[in-house]
Enzyme design. Structure first.
Site, PDB file in Angstrom:
ATOM      1  N   PHE A  11       0.691  -1.418  -0.335  1.00  0.00           N
ATOM      2  CA  PHE A  11      -0.116  -0.380   0.446  1.00  0.00           C
ATOM      3  C   PHE A  11       0.711   1.230   0.044  1.00  0.00           C
ATOM      4  CE2 PHE A  11      -3.835   1.873   1.757  1.00  0.00           C
ATOM      5  CZ  PHE A  11      -4.677   1.787   0.805  1.00  0.00           C
ATOM      6  N   THR A  88       3.589  -4.307  -3.926  1.00  0.00           N
ATOM      7  CA  THR A  88       4.763  -3.840  -3.360  1.00  0.00           C
ATOM      8  C   THR A  88       6.184  -3.778  -4.094  1.00  0.00           C
ATOM      9  OG1 THR A  88       5.699  -7.002  -3.859  1.00  0.00           O
ATOM     10  CG2 THR A  88       4.187  -6.178  -1.670  1.00  0.00           C
ATOM     11  N   LYS A 117       7.446  -5.299 -11.643  1.00  0.00           N
ATOM     12  CA  LYS A 117       8.399  -5.941 -13.168  1.00  0.00           C
ATOM     13  C   LYS A 117       9.422  -6.857 -12.351  1.00  0.00           C
ATOM     14  CE  LYS A 117       9.502  -1.507 -13.722  1.00  0.00           C
ATOM     15  NZ  LYS A 117       8.717  -0.653 -13.159  1.00  0.00           N
ATOM     16  N   GLU A 141      -0.297  -4.290 -17.805  1.00  0.00           N
ATOM     17  CA  GLU A 141      -0.258  -2.895 -18.361  1.00  0.00           C
ATOM     18  C   GLU A 141       0.742  -2.023 -17.563  1.00  0.00           C
ATOM     19  OE1 GLU A 141      -1.489  -2.489 -21.347  1.00  0.00           O
ATOM     20  OE2 GLU A 141       0.061  -0.575 -21.082  1.00  0.00           O
ATOM     21  N   GLY A 146       3.694   3.444 -17.490  1.00  0.00           N
ATOM     22  CA  GLY A 146       2.774   4.423 -16.567  1.00  0.00           C
ATOM     23  C   GLY A 146       1.642   3.830 -17.391  1.00  0.00           C
ATOM     24  N   GLY A 199      12.879  14.430  -6.205  1.00  0.00           N
ATOM     25  CA  GLY A 199      11.981  12.804  -5.999  1.00  0.00           C
ATOM     26  C   GLY A 199      11.763  12.575  -7.629  1.00  0.00           C
ATOM     27  N   GLU A 202      16.110   8.301  -7.500  1.00  0.00           N
ATOM     28  CA  GLU A 202      15.905   7.750  -6.536  1.00  0.00           C
ATOM     29  C   GLU A 202      17.246   7.859  -5.443  1.00  0.00           C
ATOM     30  OE1 GLU A 202      13.987   6.057  -4.458  1.00  0.00           O
ATOM     31  OE2 GLU A 202      12.974   5.330  -6.227  1.00  0.00           O
ATOM     32  N   LYS A 217      11.570  -3.363 -18.370  1.00  0.00           N
ATOM     33  CA  LYS A 217      10.098  -3.797 -19.210  1.00  0.00           C
ATOM     34  C   LYS A 217      10.305  -4.207 -20.826  1.00  0.00           C
ATOM     35  CE  LYS A 217       9.615   0.767 -16.824  1.00  0.00           C
ATOM     36  NZ  LYS A 217       9.617   2.466 -16.886  1.00  0.00           N
ATOM     37  N   GLY A 310       3.943   8.313 -11.798  1.00  0.00           N
ATOM     38  CA  GLY A 310       2.525   9.061 -11.487  1.00  0.00           C
ATOM     39  C   GLY A 310       2.185   8.097 -10.753  1.00  0.00           C
TER      40      GLY A 310
END
Lengths: 327, 327
Positions: A11, A88, A117, A141, A146, A199, A202, A217, A310
């Protein structure tokens, strides 16, 4: 009215984004599609919130529902639900804990939608075979691009086409850094710090800037829509750390920009910085947009672009996956 | 193995392109999707070729099968088939003969896939209501943007999103003419003749250059994916006839190109030449490419581009529609 009981495992940003989307869209989906989508469980390291009739989403977002002392695995194994959304944090080395979560849900006949991924880049065949044997859907998807539509686009809208190649910009962090370096003539280290403070990158940026994220990907795309059977570690990867403002300026003088490009086609799967002519659509991608050029045998070249990251954008892709399972 | 018996009504460029695609792809679709697609009938003004077991497509393409003296309507009414593909020439005033063909097929419980804009731009609600009452699919991806995915993309991949607006370049002929005028500084009439001799513009070019074609496509999009209920003749339309090389040069000096843009959003549906900044994706569209920018409430901005015309490209969209009905 078909009822769809959903649990969200993990979450964080994306999981919470999905809860937000379910809250905003549930009435609309009821009216338009006859689907009664209910969030019946949420779990992460803090514990789990469960309500078979549907959690109050505002309360869940603030962890104000009753928190039970069970972990994600227990919720997946013992919960009453139809579909698990796995969000997660991704792990590119082991695929865990998502790999186990997804297997456990599929083995119990639950549909799975994920933005994770790791497990798909590492264990694509194993997971899709398990889903097929269990008669369940496994949709992902949101793992690539994104909100940019690509996997379902190829599977549904280009059905009947053979996909010859996919090439594109799949990492917004690299694209942001290269765009800033090009436009301002600033060195890599400076722009990286800037991206970290915004932000966009990382604290440990290697996952993005070394091309690992793009390679994951590409591996998913190669397996899912190019009919290839490739392992994540067979992708040839070069990142953007060694690109200098000089190289970018020289390229610009000759009419090119440098972008981190992922490309997959039969016999080739590669991530590397490449020279892109200034009037190519790839060159226009600034900031965190993603773009992909798909070459199909019947449809010819198809290009798609959209926001590569996003919370709400990823949640949008997950939400469309959920709807597509029940429609 | 599910059998799908198809008839093609209107055997011109697109209809023949589809026959070609069925020939190339039928084995693949059998193996991969378990669909046995058979072309059991073809009709146009020359008569009809019919074979319940499936026509030999090479022979059909050369009208070498037995030609029966029945017309399209008779084939639609009396033929044994599951799905009609309607590809007769489009008529923007009456929608005929496609309007009647589609109604007759739907009333008989047959699915319909079409590339024919006229009937959908004029009678969208009537036809979709009839399809719903008959429990049949009516699919029309090929009416907008050729191989560029847009209608099914929004319906499937952006399911759950509200579409706020669609804006784009939907006519390859206009785009070709404007591109040539801009790049060569040539007058409209000269480039039009050139386009006509290349087969890019019709002998009577008004349908394209006056924006009618774009208006039809916008009307279909507005009704099909924007939830609007608009009539084709309520679109405000301005074409490209009056654009001069001077205007294009002046725009270029200020960093703009001029493109014929169609835009639909709540309360506005309009086709007009517009100034586009040189670094906008629309400005890169040369020749006959189409592009559309979709604004969705969750996914944000999504852009798609692809070939807006071509027999195989349109056939690809029709073929994907056919597959989607049976999957």
């Amino acid at each position: 009215m078909e009822q769809v009981k959903i649990i969200i495992v993990g979450f964080g940003t994306v999981g919470r984004g999905l809860a937000e989307v379910i809250k905003r869209k549930k009435d609309h989906v009821k009216e338009e599609l006859g689907l009664d989508i209910r969030l019946v469980g949420v779990a992460d390291l803090r514990g789990a919130m469960v309500d078979a009739d549907g959690l109050d989403i505002d309360d869940a977002l603030e962890w104000k529902c009753e928190i039970r002392d069970i972990d994600s695995l227990q919720l997946i194994r013992e919960g009453e639900y139809d579909l698990m959304v796995e969000t997660t944090p991704s792990n590119v080395e082991t695929g865990e804990p998502a790999f186990t979560h997804i297997k456990e849900a599929l083995m119990r006949g639950k549909h799975v939608v994920t933005s994770n991924k790791g497990p798909l880049a590492l264990y694509y065949r194993e997971l899709t075979d398990l889903a097929a044997r269990s008669g369940c859907s496994l949709k992902f998807e949101a793992t690539v691009g994104g909100a940019m539509p690509i996997i379902n686009l190829i599977r549904n809208n280009l059905a009947g086409n053979r996909i010859l190649s996919i090439k594109g910009i799949f990492n917004g962090t690299c694209n942001y850094i290269l765009t800033r370096m090009t436009e301002e003539g600033l060195p890599y280290s400076y722009v990286l710090s800037e991206a970290q403070s915004l932000g966009i990158a990382e604290a440990d940026p290697s996952y993005d800037v070394d091309g690992i994220d793009t390679a994951e990907k590409l591996t998913i795309l190669a397996n899912a829509v190019l009919g290839m059977d490739v392992a994540y570690n067979s992708v040839a990867v070069e990142g953007i750390r060694r690109i200098t403002p000089d190289a970018l300026r020289l390229a610009l003088d000759k009419g090119y920009v440098i972008k981190l490009i992922g490309e997959a086609r039969e016999g080739k799967i590669e991530v590397a910085p490449r020279l892109i002519p200034k009037d190519h659509p790839f060159a226009l991608m600034r900031g965190t947009l993603n773009i992909a050029e798909i070459e199909a045998d019947l449809a010819g070249p198809i290009t798609v672009m959209g926001r590569g990251a996003g919370a709400i954008e990823a949640a949008s892709a997950i939400f469309s996956d959920i709807i597509s399972i029940y429609r």
